[in-house]
Scaffold this active site. Structure first.
Site, PDB file in Angstrom:
ATOM      1  CG  MET A   1      -7.569  -6.959 -13.323  1.00  0.00           C
ATOM      2  SD  MET A   1      -7.306  -7.170 -11.557  1.00  0.00           S
ATOM      3  CE  MET A   1      -8.305  -5.832 -10.914  1.00  0.00           C
ATOM      4  CB  CYS A  88      -3.166 -11.863 -21.197  1.00  0.00           C
ATOM      5  SG  CYS A  88      -4.350 -13.152 -20.803  1.00  0.00           S
ATOM      6  CE  LYS A 127      -0.913  -4.947 -16.292  1.00  0.00           C
ATOM      7  NZ  LYS A 127      -1.554  -6.252 -16.346  1.00  0.00           N
ATOM      8  CG  ASN A 199       0.512  -4.821 -12.160  1.00  0.00           C
ATOM      9  OD1 ASN A 199       0.486  -5.825 -12.879  1.00  0.00           O
ATOM     10  ND2 ASN A 199      -0.390  -4.604 -11.226  1.00  0.00           N
ATOM     11  N   GLY A 201       1.627  -7.478  -6.936  1.00  0.00           N
ATOM     12  CA  GLY A 201       1.837  -7.701  -5.502  1.00  0.00           C
ATOM     13  C   GLY A 201       1.794  -6.466  -4.635  1.00  0.00           C
ATOM     14  NE  ARG A 222      -3.343 -10.617  -7.910  1.00  0.00           N
ATOM     15  CZ  ARG A 222      -2.306 -11.445  -7.894  1.00  0.00           C
ATOM     16  NH1 ARG A 222      -2.511 -12.740  -7.788  1.00  0.00           N
ATOM     17  NH2 ARG A 222      -1.068 -10.991  -7.989  1.00  0.00           N
TER      18      ARG A 222
HETATM   19  C1  LIG Z   1      -9.331 -11.905 -12.727  1.00  0.00           C
HETATM   20  C2  LIG Z   1      -8.163 -11.192 -13.338  1.00  0.00           C
HETATM   21  C3  LIG Z   1      -8.251 -10.744 -14.623  1.00  0.00           C
HETATM   22  C4  LIG Z   1      -7.186 -10.052 -15.210  1.00  0.00           C
HETATM   23  N1  LIG Z   1      -7.330  -9.542 -16.465  1.00  0.00           N
HETATM   24  C5  LIG Z   1      -6.360  -8.755 -16.977  1.00  0.00           C
HETATM   25  C6  LIG Z   1      -6.546  -8.075 -18.202  1.00  0.00           C
HETATM   26  O1  LIG Z   1      -7.602  -8.150 -18.847  1.00  0.00           O
HETATM   27  N2  LIG Z   1      -5.522  -7.308 -18.667  1.00  0.00           N
HETATM   28  C7  LIG Z   1      -4.345  -7.158 -17.970  1.00  0.00           C
HETATM   29  O2  LIG Z   1      -3.456  -6.433 -18.411  1.00  0.00           O
HETATM   30  N3  LIG Z   1      -4.155  -7.780 -16.812  1.00  0.00           N
HETATM   31  C8  LIG Z   1      -5.133  -8.561 -16.295  1.00  0.00           C
HETATM   32  N4  LIG Z   1      -4.950  -9.164 -15.086  1.00  0.00           N
HETATM   33  C9  LIG Z   1      -3.647  -9.007 -14.387  1.00  0.00           C
HETATM   34  C10 LIG Z   1      -3.650  -7.766 -13.497  1.00  0.00           C
HETATM   35  O3  LIG Z   1      -3.880  -6.604 -14.255  1.00  0.00           O
HETATM   36  C11 LIG Z   1      -2.311  -7.617 -12.792  1.00  0.00           C
HETATM   37  O4  LIG Z   1      -1.305  -7.446 -13.752  1.00  0.00           O
HETATM   38  C12 LIG Z   1      -1.954  -8.808 -11.927  1.00  0.00           C
HETATM   39  O5  LIG Z   1      -3.074  -9.262 -11.174  1.00  0.00           O
HETATM   40  C13 LIG Z   1      -0.815  -8.447 -10.959  1.00  0.00           C
HETATM   41  O6  LIG Z   1      -1.124  -7.293 -10.215  1.00  0.00           O
HETATM   42  P1  LIG Z   1      -1.748  -7.367  -8.730  1.00  0.00           P
HETATM   43  O7  LIG Z   1      -0.791  -8.171  -7.901  1.00  0.00           O
HETATM   44  O8  LIG Z   1      -1.841  -5.925  -8.291  1.00  0.00           O
HETATM   45  O9  LIG Z   1      -3.078  -8.036  -8.845  1.00  0.00           O
HETATM   46  C14 LIG Z   1      -5.989  -9.845 -14.481  1.00  0.00           C
HETATM   47  C15 LIG Z   1      -5.911 -10.314 -13.161  1.00  0.00           C
HETATM   48  C16 LIG Z   1      -6.975 -10.972 -12.597  1.00  0.00           C
HETATM   49  C17 LIG Z   1      -6.872 -11.447 -11.160  1.00  0.00           C
END
Ligand SMILES: Cc1cc2nc3c(=O)[nH]c(=O)nc-3n(C[C@H](O)[C@H](O)[C@H](O)COP(=O)(O)O)c2cc1C
Length: 330
Positions: A1, A88, A127, A199, A201, A222
């Site tokens: 992230m 992204c 991804k 992935n 939530g 997160r």
């Molecule tokens: C601050 C931040 C930066 C992120 N950067 C990336 C990233 O560089 N590459 C990516 O595949 N996903 C990125 N994501 C998305 C997360 O990998 C993930 O797909 C998304 O937050 C949903 O999953 P979660 O609900 O478990 O957080 C980012 C999320 C956040 C909050």
């Protein structure tokens, strides 16, 4: 992230779970290749600690040649996997023609993946989202996956919601489009030979276990960052490692302090490490005092691992205080 899972964050998470696969922030091909001459920058983008294995480098890009070059760099640097970001939604990424907008170009993604695979032995994974904008049907999602899978790529990490590229910022795009876990389950059901990681939530170990009834893996974003101790049970409960021991938060901090000392000797500022450990006591008495103490004192010029030990004392004090309150008075 991006901005979160830098090498310090990954070192810390690895102390909590030995087996979880860790991912770097997305590194775009331009940043790696245009810094060809600036060896220092390139080294920084590919830097990781040897203890981080298994660790995957995530790349952002859409030029097969550039992606292939960067994949070779990743393999040479010792990464265990290279992952292509097709999820992204940010404007900057969209204007560079990579990230989630590539969901509309499965042939191009397939060309990229094929070019990447050709040059290396390590796995190349993707991804993605379940769709973008009004690409709402399961068929369009499956069409994307099938096209990419023709290259031989068989591992997909799916953020189970659409990205809406017009009108939502990246944060909203992680919250507003509804989760479609059923699309990801169906994908696995219809393609049992693929490795499908879900992935989006997922916030508890119970949710992880529930998902594993349908898919091969669960990726936490997160929650793993804000509540990292959730990973403490993963080695035993998910990877079934009978020899795994669950470290206490205090043990993790002790090991982090050794890491901090060694990084500070190389000139790293305390704050750039401690910002990642603020969530360790999430849900515990004293969590707020811990966060506040680190945030207020981690920036000081002379700050070192003693600040972290003092923050821990704040928690111990808070615990004693809680115990006193709980003691019957008469
Ligand atoms: C601050 C931040 C930066 C992120 N950067 C990336 C990233 O560089 N590459 C990516 O595949 N996903 C990125 N994501 C998305 C997360 O990998 C993930 O797909 C998304 O937050 C949903 O999953 P979660 O609900 O478990 O957080 C980012 C999320 C956040 C909050």
């Amino acid at each position: 992230m991006m901005g979160w899972t830098d090498r310090h964050a990954r070192y810390f998470l690895r102390l909590i779970s030995r087996h979880s696969l860790l991912y770097t922030e997305m590194v775009n091909t331009g940043a790696l290749l245009h810094n060809d001459q600036k060896v220092g920058v390139q080294k920084r983008l590919l830097a990781y600690h040897v203890s981080e294995h298994p660790v995957a480098l995530q790349l952002g890009g859409s030029d097969p040649v550039a992606l292939a070059k960067c994949t070779v760099m990743a393999e040479d640097a010792g990464f265990d996997e290279v992952n292509l970001n097709v999820g992204c939604p940010s404007d900057r990424v969209k204007s560079g023609n990579f990230g989630a907008c590539l969901m509309a170009k499965p042939e191009l993604v397939a060309d990229c993946v094929a070019a990447m695979q050709e040059k290396v032995k390590i796995p190349v994974t993707v991804k993605c989202r379940v769709g973008i904008d009004n690409m709402e049907s399961f068929e369009s999602f499956e069409n994307f996956i099938s096209k990419v899978a023709e290259t031989g790529c068989d591992t997909f990490i799916v953020h189970a919601r659409n990205a809406w590229l017009k009108g939502l910022n990246p944060k909203q795009n992680r919250e507003i489009p509804p989760l479609k876990y059923d699309f990801v389950h169906r994908l696995k059901n219809e393609n049992p030979a693929f490795t499908i990681v879900i992935n989006g939530g997922i916030k508890t170990m119970e949710m992880v276990k529930q998902q594993l009834q349908y898919v091969d893996g669960a990726m936490l974003g997160r929650e793993a960052y804000h509540n990292p101790y959730i990973l403490a049970a993963v080695d035993k409960e998910i990877y079934k490692d009978k020899t795994a021991s669950i470290k206490s938060r205090e043990e993790i901090i002790e090991q982090m302090c050794e890491y901090i000392d060694s990084e500070q000797r190389k000139g790293v500022a305390l704050h750039s490490i401690t910002r990642h450990i603020l969530g360790l006591f999430q849900g515990q008495p004293g969590a707020k005092a811990w966060r506040r103490y680190l945030s207020e004192n981690g920036h000081r010029e002379d700050a070192d691992s003693r600040v972290v030990k003092q923050a821990l004392q704040q928690i111990e004090r808070r615990r004693e205080h809680t115990q006193l309150i709980e003691m019957p008075l008469g």
